[in-house]
Scaffold this active site. Structure first.
Site, PDB file in Angstrom:
ATOM      1  N   ASP A  91       0.940  -1.305  -0.033  1.00 18.99           N
ATOM      2  CA  ASP A  91       0.100  -0.037   0.049  1.00 18.99           C
ATOM      3  C   ASP A  91       1.051   1.205   0.111  1.00 18.99           C
ATOM      4  O   ASP A  91       0.608   2.167  -0.656  1.00 18.99           O
ATOM      5  CB  ASP A  91      -0.801   0.118   1.294  1.00 18.99           C
ATOM      6  CG  ASP A  91      -1.940  -0.865   1.228  1.00 18.99           C
ATOM      7  OD1 ASP A  91      -1.883  -1.908   0.650  1.00 18.99           O
ATOM      8  OD2 ASP A  91      -3.211  -0.420   1.630  1.00 18.99           O
ATOM      9  N   ASP A 133      -1.551  -5.572   4.059  1.00 13.38           N
ATOM     10  CA  ASP A 133      -2.955  -4.835   4.279  1.00 13.38           C
ATOM     11  C   ASP A 133      -4.113  -5.794   3.311  1.00 13.38           C
ATOM     12  O   ASP A 133      -5.038  -6.129   4.079  1.00 13.38           O
ATOM     13  CB  ASP A 133      -3.037  -3.487   3.566  1.00 13.38           C
ATOM     14  CG  ASP A 133      -2.314  -2.492   4.225  1.00 13.38           C
ATOM     15  OD1 ASP A 133      -1.077  -2.733   4.358  1.00 13.38           O
ATOM     16  OD2 ASP A 133      -2.812  -1.586   4.641  1.00 13.38           O
ATOM     17  N   LYS A 134      -3.968  -6.150   2.202  1.00  9.75           N
ATOM     18  CA  LYS A 134      -4.800  -6.827   1.615  1.00  9.75           C
ATOM     19  C   LYS A 134      -4.577  -8.393   1.454  1.00  9.75           C
ATOM     20  O   LYS A 134      -5.246  -9.264   1.157  1.00  9.75           O
ATOM     21  CB  LYS A 134      -5.027  -6.458  -0.127  1.00  9.75           C
ATOM     22  CG  LYS A 134      -5.366  -4.810   0.096  1.00  9.75           C
ATOM     23  CD  LYS A 134      -6.499  -4.464   1.006  1.00  9.75           C
ATOM     24  CE  LYS A 134      -6.516  -2.835   1.283  1.00  9.75           C
ATOM     25  NZ  LYS A 134      -5.517  -2.274   1.921  1.00  9.75           N
ATOM     26  N   CYS A 204       4.375  -2.272   8.853  1.00  6.91           N
ATOM     27  CA  CYS A 204       4.636  -0.987   9.393  1.00  6.91           C
ATOM     28  C   CYS A 204       4.131  -1.148  10.852  1.00  6.91           C
ATOM     29  O   CYS A 204       3.168  -1.567  11.212  1.00  6.91           O
ATOM     30  CB  CYS A 204       4.107  -0.030   8.559  1.00  6.91           C
ATOM     31  SG  CYS A 204       4.547   0.056   6.942  1.00  6.91           S
ATOM     32  N   SER A 481      -6.269   4.858   5.213  1.00  2.92           N
ATOM     33  CA  SER A 481      -5.221   3.915   5.470  1.00  2.92           C
ATOM     34  C   SER A 481      -5.407   3.893   7.134  1.00  2.92           C
ATOM     35  O   SER A 481      -5.824   4.630   7.857  1.00  2.92           O
ATOM     36  CB  SER A 481      -3.973   4.524   5.458  1.00  2.92           C
ATOM     37  OG  SER A 481      -2.793   3.869   6.136  1.00  2.92           O
TER      38      SER A 481
END
Length: 571
Positions: A91, A133-134, A204, A481
């Site tokens: 991302d 994320d995904k 992160c 986000s």
């Protein structure tokens, strides 16, 4: 799948997997033997190891090392592991340009790629390795869709950067752009920040979508209990990968499939955990999608809304507070939160380690850092960290993160400043054209309008960098986000491209965001809105030929998880 230990009747020729047995399995065995697999190995449970390693994504850069440990565990437990890969876009690298429009859509590509390989090869079970994320939600969706024995191990969170005595994640770079524009730092200091912002591999260190979903995998019971927050570079992370390989074989031998773990009750637990920790708003989309793939029906936004009144915020993590993912791990992580909120959970849910949630939690100590993980009796705040709003501007609902909203912005009224794209808004913010008290309206950024429902990460960070995040609001049919903080409302449904009320907002209209009362209101009367609707013309954004056009055609609304929906099904 049948096995010689679970009812094959002795007709599999000694092979656990019937696809590899008898004369019909000879060619398949020959193909595996060409790569060095032996007859003895091919009689074992065959476990797919879905490795989303790439050296292009920080959260996945250590997954080859973990895959090697998983394979050792599988071998030790009497299985044979076979590795295949899938994509893992970042991302952070995709943000702010056309690439972000592919990120949510990539979730569907990952799910389908796992489905194709698993069904083509008829593996007995699978270990899923991902962090970001995904990728993690897609892997959980694939497990729910396929309903085979499955277990997920994530790569672990990154350690934080340190700048002027404070811990940061990589988003300090975006904020530093604003600092530089305002003359607070020079070019050399900006480059220094860039160099220290991401100190090593891992997801992160903020409590964004990546870490939220890794934690939710544990809450669902799909990762080993206690595993989701182990740091990426720790010995414990490698040990966890080995233990995951061991457990994968046991799941196959005992016939425990994913839908025995992913249930209505375990998804309820995940929803409660999300609300209690103020996780990423994107997790709502992903839980809706997992629910859909498990064929449990539709998980409406109303279900989150109802829970949000009864679940307090017991842990507030960066960017909503100064506590990062390493602080959370040191405090006891997911298990310590679950210990506090156990009375709100279904503790009879099964987990991949063979225990129920309650059996596991019985041996879990309370938080080692009560300033990070509070108690249910004395929470961070009495309201949940994520909430759903309704109103004439979003009849189907939209999502806000109260955990990241300053107290003075909980009730906000201001004039609309309207943009039909993210790029327009960023230019206006950085040019100094936005006045305090404004409500920025970013539309045509939903699943179809974006297309791809991109994150409005950059406008929020630019507002921070320009000193406006405490005096402005931003609403959109796009996403945000998990790193964002301030007053932001996303997932507005119906989206502007579907003729939703967001498309009818005009410059200067008054908008009220009332988080305590869960409302989002456009202060324009119905007659005027009807007149605007009659003359409305959609904005059509051109995208390259390929998958994104297919996603735009088939994507369900954000209020239904933005999945690729079968038109023959009723979502």
């Amino acid at each position: 799948m049948s096995s010689c230990g679970t009812g094959c009747g002795g007709g599999c020729g000694g092979h656990f997997n019937p696809v590899l047995s008898g004369d019909d399995g000879a060619l398949k065995r020959a193909l595996y033997k060409s790569m060095g697999h032996t007859d003895e190995q091919l009689r074992r449970p065959v476990i797919a190891v879905v490795n989303s390693y790439t050296n292009a994504t920080a959260g996945h850069a250590n997954l080859n090392e973990l895959t090697a440990e998983v394979l050792k565990g599988i071998d030790e437990a009497g299985g044979v592991g076979m590795v295949f890969g899938t994509i893992a876009p970042c991302d952070g690298i995709a943000e702010g340009h056309l690439g972000m429009r592919y990120i949510l859509a990539a979730r569907e590509v990952i799910v389908s790629s796992i489905e194709v390989m698993m069904r083509a090869h008829r593996f007995d079970g699978m270990v899923l390795l991902g962090s970001c994320d995904k990728i993690v939600p897609a892997m959980l969706m694939a497990a729910a869709r396929l309903d085979v024995p499955a277990i997920l191990v994530n790569g672990g969170p990154m350690y934080p950067a340190e700048y002027k005595g404070k811990h940061w994640d990589g988003n300090i770079v975006t904020e530093a752009i604003g600092w530089k524009r305002r003359g607070e730092i020079d070019e050399a200091e900006f480059r220094h920040i860039e160099d220290i912002a991401e100190p090593g591999p891992g997801s992160c260190t903020m409590y964004g979508t990546a870490n939220t979903m890794c934690c939710i995998a544990e809450v669902l019971g799909m990762s080993l209990p206690g595993s989701s927050t182990l740091p990426a570079i720790s010995r414990e992370r490698r040990d966890c990968a080995y233990a995951t390989g061991l457990r994968a074989v046991d799941l196959v031998k005992t016939g425990v499939n994913a839908r025995q773990i992913i249930t209505r009750e375990s998804i309820h637990n995940a929803m409660v955990y999300l609300l209690a920790t103020g996780g990423s708003t994107n997790a709502i989309l992903h839980l809706q999608a997992i629910y859909y793939e498990a064929e449990l029906g539709e998980l409406p936004l109303a279900a989150f809304d109802q829970l949000s009144y009864s679940v307090p915020l017991v842990a507030s993590l960066y960017p909503a507070s100064e506590h990062d993912m390493i602080d959370f791990w040191e405090a006891g992580g997911v298990a310590a939160v679950e210990k506090e909120i156990a009375s709100l959970l279904h503790t009879d849910c099964l987990t991949v380690n063979g225990q129920t949630k309650g059996e596991w939690l019985a041996g879990v100590p309370r938080s080692r850092r009560p300033e990070v993980i509070h108690t249910l009796a004395i929470p961070v705040r009495n309201e949940a960290g994520v909430a759903v709003l309704h109103g004439n501007l979003s009849p189907l609902g939209c999502v806000v993160k109260p955990a990241a909203v300053p107290e003075h912005l909980m009730l906000f009224t201001g004039p609309a400043v309207v943009f039909n794209s993210e790029d327009e808004s960023v230019e206006a913010i950085l040019s100094g054209d936005i006045q305090p008290g404004s409500v920025l309206v970013l539309r045509y950024e939903g699943p179809k309008g974006g297309p791809g429902m991109p994150e409005m990460y950059k406008p929020m960070k630019c507002l921070e960098g320009m000193g406006l995040s405490d005096s402005c609001a931003l609403i959109t049919d796009g996403r945000f986000s998990g790193s964002n903080r301030g007053l932001f409302v996303g997932h507005i449904s119906p989206e502007a491209s579907d003729g939703g009320e967001l498309a009818l907002v005009e410059q200067g209209d008054t908008i009220t965001i009332n988080i305590p009362e869960r409302t989002l209101t456009l202060q324009v009367d119905d007659a005027e809105l009807a007149a605007r609707q009659a003359r409305w013309q959609p904005v059509d954004k051109q995208v390259p030929r390929g998958f994104l056009r297919l996603y735009r055609r088939w994507a369900a609304p954000a209020a239904q998880g933005a999945v690729l929906a079968d038109r023959e099904e009723n979502l």
